[in-house]
Design a protein around this motif. Structure first.
Motif, mmCIF file in Angstrom:
data_model
loop_
_atom_site.group_PDB
_atom_site.id
_atom_site.type_symbol
_atom_site.label_atom_id
_atom_site.label_comp_id
_atom_site.label_asym_id
_atom_site.label_seq_id
_atom_site.Cartn_x
_atom_site.Cartn_y
_atom_site.Cartn_z
ATOM 1 N N GLN A 251 -12.973 -6.682 -3.198
ATOM 2 C CA GLN A 251 -11.708 -6.771 -2.467
ATOM 3 C C GLN A 251 -10.547 -6.362 -3.380
ATOM 4 O O GLN A 251 -9.634 -5.666 -2.955
ATOM 5 C CB GLN A 251 -11.499 -8.207 -1.956
ATOM 6 N N THR A 252 -10.608 -6.814 -4.632
ATOM 7 C CA THR A 252 -9.532 -6.481 -5.568
ATOM 8 C C THR A 252 -9.377 -4.973 -5.706
ATOM 9 O O THR A 252 -8.262 -4.450 -5.746
ATOM 10 C CB THR A 252 -9.810 -7.104 -6.950
ATOM 11 N N SER A 253 -10.521 -4.299 -5.763
ATOM 12 C CA SER A 253 -10.386 -2.856 -5.954
ATOM 13 C C SER A 253 -9.839 -2.197 -4.689
ATOM 14 O O SER A 253 -9.056 -1.247 -4.772
ATOM 15 C CB SER A 253 -11.705 -2.239 -6.448
ATOM 16 N N VAL A 254 -10.185 -2.735 -3.511
ATOM 17 C CA VAL A 254 -9.588 -2.214 -2.271
ATOM 18 C C VAL A 254 -8.073 -2.418 -2.307
ATOM 19 O O VAL A 254 -7.293 -1.500 -2.059
ATOM 20 C CB VAL A 254 -10.172 -2.920 -1.030
ATOM 21 N N ILE A 255 -7.684 -3.622 -2.641
ATOM 22 C CA ILE A 255 -6.258 -3.961 -2.663
ATOM 23 C C ILE A 255 -5.517 -3.084 -3.674
ATOM 24 O O ILE A 255 -4.418 -2.606 -3.423
ATOM 25 C CB ILE A 255 -6.068 -5.458 -3.014
ATOM 26 N N ILE A 258 -4.845 0.243 -2.241
ATOM 27 C CA ILE A 258 -3.792 0.195 -1.216
ATOM 28 C C ILE A 258 -2.427 0.076 -1.894
ATOM 29 O O ILE A 258 -1.467 0.759 -1.544
ATOM 30 C CB ILE A 258 -3.983 -0.995 -0.250
ATOM 31 N N LEU A 259 -2.363 -0.784 -2.893
ATOM 32 C CA LEU A 259 -1.081 -1.010 -3.567
ATOM 33 C C LEU A 259 -0.566 0.251 -4.269
ATOM 34 O O LEU A 259 0.628 0.521 -4.289
ATOM 35 C CB LEU A 259 -1.221 -2.143 -4.584
ATOM 36 N N LYS A 260 -1.519 1.000 -4.812
ATOM 37 C CA LYS A 260 -1.130 2.254 -5.480
ATOM 38 C C LYS A 260 -0.468 3.176 -4.456
ATOM 39 O O LYS A 260 0.607 3.725 -4.683
ATOM 40 C CB LYS A 260 -2.389 2.908 -6.059
ATOM 41 N N ASP A 261 -1.133 3.266 -3.328
ATOM 42 C CA ASP A 261 -0.614 4.058 -2.223
ATOM 43 C C ASP A 261 0.798 3.602 -1.842
ATOM 44 O O ASP A 261 1.717 4.402 -1.715
ATOM 45 C CB ASP A 261 -1.591 3.893 -1.038
ATOM 46 N N VAL A 262 0.950 2.263 -1.696
ATOM 47 C CA VAL A 262 2.253 1.716 -1.290
ATOM 48 C C VAL A 262 3.329 2.066 -2.312
ATOM 49 O O VAL A 262 4.418 2.513 -1.962
ATOM 50 C CB VAL A 262 2.175 0.180 -1.122
ATOM 51 N N VAL A 266 6.763 3.956 -1.654
ATOM 52 C CA VAL A 266 8.072 3.339 -1.892
ATOM 53 C C VAL A 266 8.903 4.237 -2.805
ATOM 54 O O VAL A 266 10.087 4.453 -2.580
ATOM 55 C CB VAL A 266 7.918 1.930 -2.506
ATOM 56 N N GLN A 267 8.207 4.785 -3.840
ATOM 57 C CA GLN A 267 8.924 5.660 -4.757
ATOM 58 C C GLN A 267 9.493 6.890 -4.047
ATOM 59 O O GLN A 267 10.588 7.348 -4.325
ATOM 60 C CB GLN A 267 8.008 6.101 -5.889
ATOM 61 N N GLU A 268 8.664 7.401 -3.108
ATOM 62 C CA GLU A 268 9.122 8.582 -2.393
ATOM 63 C C GLU A 268 10.089 8.229 -1.270
ATOM 64 O O GLU A 268 10.495 9.092 -0.486
ATOM 65 C CB GLU A 268 7.914 9.340 -1.804
ATOM 66 N N GLY A 269 10.387 6.957 -1.131
ATOM 67 C CA GLY A 269 11.343 6.533 -0.109
ATOM 68 C C GLY A 269 10.755 6.510 1.292
ATOM 69 O O GLY A 269 11.462 6.443 2.283
ATOM 70 N N ALA A 291 1.445 -7.973 -8.112
ATOM 71 C CA ALA A 291 2.100 -6.682 -7.871
ATOM 72 C C ALA A 291 2.731 -6.660 -6.478
ATOM 73 O O ALA A 291 3.838 -6.155 -6.279
ATOM 74 C CB ALA A 291 1.071 -5.562 -7.993
ATOM 75 N N PHE A 292 2.014 -7.247 -5.535
ATOM 76 C CA PHE A 292 2.514 -7.330 -4.162
ATOM 77 C C PHE A 292 3.785 -8.183 -4.114
ATOM 78 O O PHE A 292 4.800 -7.807 -3.525
ATOM 79 C CB PHE A 292 1.398 -7.915 -3.282
#
Ligand code: ADP
Ligand code: MG
Length: 953
Positions: A251-255, A258-262, A266-269, A291-292
């Motif tokens: 689960q941690t690796s899934v999360i 996802i967080l990397k994606d987020v 966010v960086q790209e606005g 991180a979340f």
């Protein structure tokens, strides 16, 4: 002032009451010659005569004069004591269910025999409650002379007796014993599985000796029976743990991805719905991910958006789609977790077994309908199905608790590890709570997570306060030398009136005013000097202290001065009784705490009368005036001369903590010299006021305790009476039928919304639940009841339909098993379930109470909250009992052998405690009786004796 005048004109209430009793005493006295003339045999014969008259409807009140006259005469003949008139009055007051205040040495022991005899005639037992075993034994043997003379049986309950002996003692007409023994026997009886094992009979009439000690001083600590917790299901947590770790890794690796994606987005606005969706996934998969939480902290608006989206998706039932990528979902707010399909399939590959609950309804139906297999094979398969179901639900449950342990519970935040144990940290106060455990397997899960050894845990199995125990008696009475100061409390809490009985001879003891010193040291030096002077003069002195330490300190001082003395501290009652009995001899110094040597009479020795009798020297005032009076009352018994004086110092707790400014200022004004005492009635009054303050404070605490305990008491009454009905097999089938009715109504309410159209009803959910619980397939398909009828069916009708079907299944079970056999199994199953759930309830209530205390309810009244939440817990207790009992009873068929709980019907190790005192575990020995071959085996397996332990007999 006015009160005094009025009293003088009309006489106090007490005096009026005494006047009311005077004619009765006259009547008894008038009967004396008649009874005196009877032969021993004829006097004995009176008992049978009285019993017969009671049988013919004569009331105890009418019989009183003759019964008392009989006891008086028997006492003269058997013990050589003729009860005084004041003892008759005391006896009448006790018969009326009141408290008789009779000074020390007035002969309460003898006075009590009068009402005990009278009330025992009714045949339901009369109890006399003493403060210790020694007194119970002494008084029952001593007064036994009278009872035996009158042909009544008397028994005594003391510590260490087995159940057979107890039962015999309770079966006697009159039973003596201590408050603890009576109370513990009650609790123990209510843990038994066979009505023949009950030792107590009725709670008809009791006289409590030293009633203020028992109902006031000792009432703050309840009686508790505790025992070790059974850890049978712990192994599974260790088995599941590595797989939950694996699941967390995945689960941690899934999360993480996802967080990397987020973060990229966010960086790209790109702060669109898709980003929020991803964030919601993280929230559901790992709500405490640092991180979340960082991202949320930096973008405050997200939080609201995420919640909004969650609500929308939930309403549209679209959350499962969102959750597909996850292995498990964690809802922090409701403290709930759930495995997703992905998670279940991962875990099902673990080799531990299936993590998916089999569909009991469908599968059992298929087995039953299968015409290719015979009945035996069917039973076999049904049993396997059941086993699979149980295993899967155990696996699921432990997995869920482990997930909580890993995701939601952090070391050093929610708990700490101390001495290889998990100690809960209170979330409100941050305090450690040693000994507390989370319920429902969570604690075991955290233990497994941290790899600590599982603690040997003690839990409360049964508990009751003296207040509530003694209130069970139909008629309660009490006696003591000191009750009047606490009359309001007796009245308020126990509905007991206090009557002050005059002494037989005039009291001539001289009570000197207090001597007050500046320091404790000076006080004790002065006391030691006084003791030495009295010793040299020869006058006996009884020195009272407030604690064992102080006794020992004074003892050392006296040893240094070479004054022989004895020290008592309420440890060995028998030995202390012997010492205190000698405290009235010339040249005797006895140091004693308040509790020591109670109930033993101090008779003056030769020549002591001339020396002024016994002198009582108190070395400190107690918190309550009553206890001071108890000490004083040791002197001046039966018209003896005597004296008393208290020595105090400004350093005494009472003056230090509760003394008013006024006392110190008076002291200042009067000026105090080193080693010089002062006596002043303003100060004495100040001290009395301080005591009154403390008394009121302690009363508040006791009242508070009782208000809370009243809630538990209601619960206990409900559960114990249910238990008793089951045990006595009083309509157990009605109890079960009642449970069925309640449960069916609950279930329909749970699954069917009457506001919806019948085609929208969750019939499948309902059927599954019925199948899980009752192991039956209910006939509510359209093809079974007809399409139209289902449409026309109202929820009430559905309830009736279902009730009929469940009851039909129950009927069938009765026919298959035979009513008798089923009754016996039901009895054991239900008793076990009641006990287990009751113990869990005790714990929940305790936790709830602490929670309320900590929450600091603002405007809310904590007692009201406690009552309210207590009621909710009681309802859930009753529901659990129903659910578990029905589940078990309806599954009996499936399992062919009685299910697990019955075999757990083994004796629990018990420990009995009341406050600091813990009694050694009493082994409750069962009386061996011959077991019928067809009776259930006494080992508790639930099998018939001939098929179990009796197989080789
Ligand atoms: P209490 O419990 O009231 O302090 P006890 O019951 O211990 O007093 O009795 C104190 C003493 O008085 C006992 O030694 C008892 O023998 C004696 N006594 C009690 N009643 C009588 C009586 N009617 N006649 C003679 N002695 C009595
Ligand atoms: Mg006594």
């Amino acid at each position: 002032m006015i009160g005094k005048v009025i009293k003088n004109i009309f006489g106090s209430k007490n005096e009026r009451e005494l006047k009311r009793l005077a004619p009765l005493v006259e009547t008894i006295n008038g009967l004396e010659p008649e009874f005196h003339a009877l032969s021993d045999q004829a006097l004995k014969g009176k008992t049978a005569e009285f019993r017969e008259r009671i049988g013919n409807g004569e009331s105890l009140d009418v019989l009183l004069p003759e019964a008392f006259a009989a006891v008086r005469e028997a006492s003269v003949r058997a013990l050589g004591m003729r009860p005084f008139d004041v003892q008759l009055i005391g006896g009448i007051v006790l018969h009326e269910g009141k408290i008789a205040e009779m000074k020390t040495g007035e002969g309460k022991t003898l006075a009590a025999t009068l009402p005990l005899y009278l009330n025992a005639l009714a045949g339901r037992g009369a109890h006399l409650v003493t403060v210790n075993d020694y007194l119970a034994k002494r008084d029952s043997e001593w007064m036994g002379g009278i009872y035996n003379f009158l042909d009544l049986s008397v028994g005594v309950i003391v510590h260490g007796m087995d159940d057979r002996e107890r039962k015999e003692a309770y079966a006697c007409d009159i039973t003596y014993g201590t408050n603890n023994e009576f109370g513990f026997d009650y609790l123990r009886d209510n843990m038994k599985f066979d009505k023949d094992d009950y030792v107590q009979r009725d709670f008809c009439y009791a006289i409590v000796d030293e009633v203020d000690s028992i109902l006031i001083d000792e009432s703050r600590t309840p009686l508790i029976i505790s025992g070790p917790v059974e850890h049978s299901e712990n192994k599974i947590y260790g088995e599941v743990k590595p797989h939950v770790i694996n699941l967390k890794k995945k689960q941690t690796s899934v999360i993480r991805s996802i967080l990397k994606d987020v973060r990229d987005r966010v960086q790209e606005g790109q702060l669109d719905d898709h980003t929020i969706e991803k964030l919601l996934q993280v929230k559901r998969g790992d709500p405490k991910n640092p991180a979340f939480l960082d991202i949320l902290a930096q973008n405050q608006a997200f939080k609201k958006e995420i919640d909004r989206l969650e609500n929308v998706l939930s309403a549209q039932k679209l959350l499962p789609e969102l959750d597909e990528v996850l292995y498990c979902i964690i809802d922090e707010r409701s403290n709930a977790v759930e495995l997703t399909e992905k998670g279940i399939s991962l875990l099902s590959g673990s080799g531990l077994g299936d993590f998916l609950l089999p569909d009991l309804d469908d599968e059992s139906h298929l087995i039953r309908e299968d015409e290719t297999i015979d009945d035996q094979e069917k039973d076999e398969r049904l049993k396997q199905l059941e086993d699979r179901f149980i295993r899967a639900s155990d696996l699921l449950h432990s997995t869920q608790q482990l997930i909580k342990a890993y995701w939601l519970f952090e070391k050093d935040v929610q708990y700490v590890i101390k001495d290889d144990q998990i100690v809960i940290v209170d979330e409100f106060t941050g305090r450690m709570m040693p000994g507390r455990r989370w319920s429902d397997g969570l604690h075991q899960a955290v233990e497994a997570k941290e790899g600590v050894s599982v603690a040997e845990e003690n839990q409360t199995l049964a508990t009751i306060t003296f207040q509530n125990f003694f209130r069970m008696y139909e008629k309660l009475a009490g006696m003591t030398g000191t009750a009047d100061t606490e009359a309001a409390e007796f009245n308020n809490i126990y509905k007991l009136d206090v009557m002050v009985i005059p002494t037989n001879k005039k009291m001539i003891r001289k009570d000197y005013p207090d001597a007050i010193y500046k320091t404790e040291r000076e006080k004790f030096q002065a006391a030691a000097r006084e003791i030495t002077a009295l010793y040299e003069k020869g006058q006996p002195v009884l020195v009272g202290t407030v604690s064992v330490e102080k006794s020992e300190m004074l003892s050392k001082m006296l040893k240094r001065s070479g004054i022989p003395h004895s020290v008592l501290n309420a440890k060995n009652h028998q030995r202390e009784a012997e010492i205190i009995a000698n405290a009235g001899q010339a040249k005797t110094v006895t140091i004693s705490t308040n509790m020591a040597g109670r109930g033993t009479d101090i008779v003056l020795g030769d020549g002591v009368l001339e020396l002024g009798g016994l002198h009582v020297l108190g070395t400190e005032r107690h918190e309550s005036r009553r206890v001071d009076n108890q000490l004083r009352g040791r002197s001046g018994r039966q018209g003896d001369p005597g004296s008393s004086r208290f020595y105090l110092s400004l350093e005494d707790d009472l003056l230090r903590i509760f003394g008013s400014e006024r006392i110190s200022s008076i002291m200042e004004r009067l000026g105090m010299d080193e080693g010089e005492p002062i006596e002043h009635n303003l100060i004495s009054r100040g001290i009395e006021n301080a005591q009154k303050k403390v008394e009121a404070h302690n009363f508040d605490i006791r009242k508070h305790l009782l208000e809370y305990d009243d809630v538990m008491n209601k619960h206990r009454e409900i559960i114990y009476s249910l238990r008793k009905d089951v045990l006595m097999e009083q309509g157990i089938d009605e109890i079960i039928t009642g449970m069925i009715d309640d449960k069916v109504e609950d279930l329909v309410e749970k699954w069917i919304d009457p506001k919806e159209y019948s085609e929208d009803w969750d019939i499948k959910g309902l059927r599954d639940h019925f199948s899980r619980l009752f192991g039956i397939r209910v006939g509510i398909e359209p093809e079974e009841v007809g399409e139209e009828s289902l449409d026309a069916l109202k929820p009430e009708d559905l309830v009736e339909l279902l009730k009929d079907q469940v009851k039909a299944a129950y009927e069938k079970k009765q026919t298959i098993f035979g009513k008798e056999d089923l009754r016996e199994i039901e009895k054991l199953v239900v008793l076990q379930i009641i006990d287990d759930q009751w113990i869990a309830h005790l714990q929940s209530m305790e936790h709830m109470k602490e929670g309320i205390g900590l929450r600091g309810y603002g405007q809310l009244d904590p007692l009201r909250e406690y009552q309210k939440e207590g009621y909710a817990l009681l309802e859930s207790l009753m529901d659990r009992i129903r659910e578990e009992a029905l589940g078990m009873i309806f599954r009996i068929q499936l399992m062919r052998e009685p299910p697990e709980p019955v075999s757990r019907k083994k004796r629990r190790a018990m420990r009995m405690s009341h406050g600091g005192e813990t009694e050694t575990p009493a082994t409750v020995r069962r009386t061996e009786k011959k077991v019928g071959r067809n009776e259930p085996c006494p080992c508790g397996s639930g099998k018939k004796y001939k098929k179990c332990c009796g197989a080789n007999a």
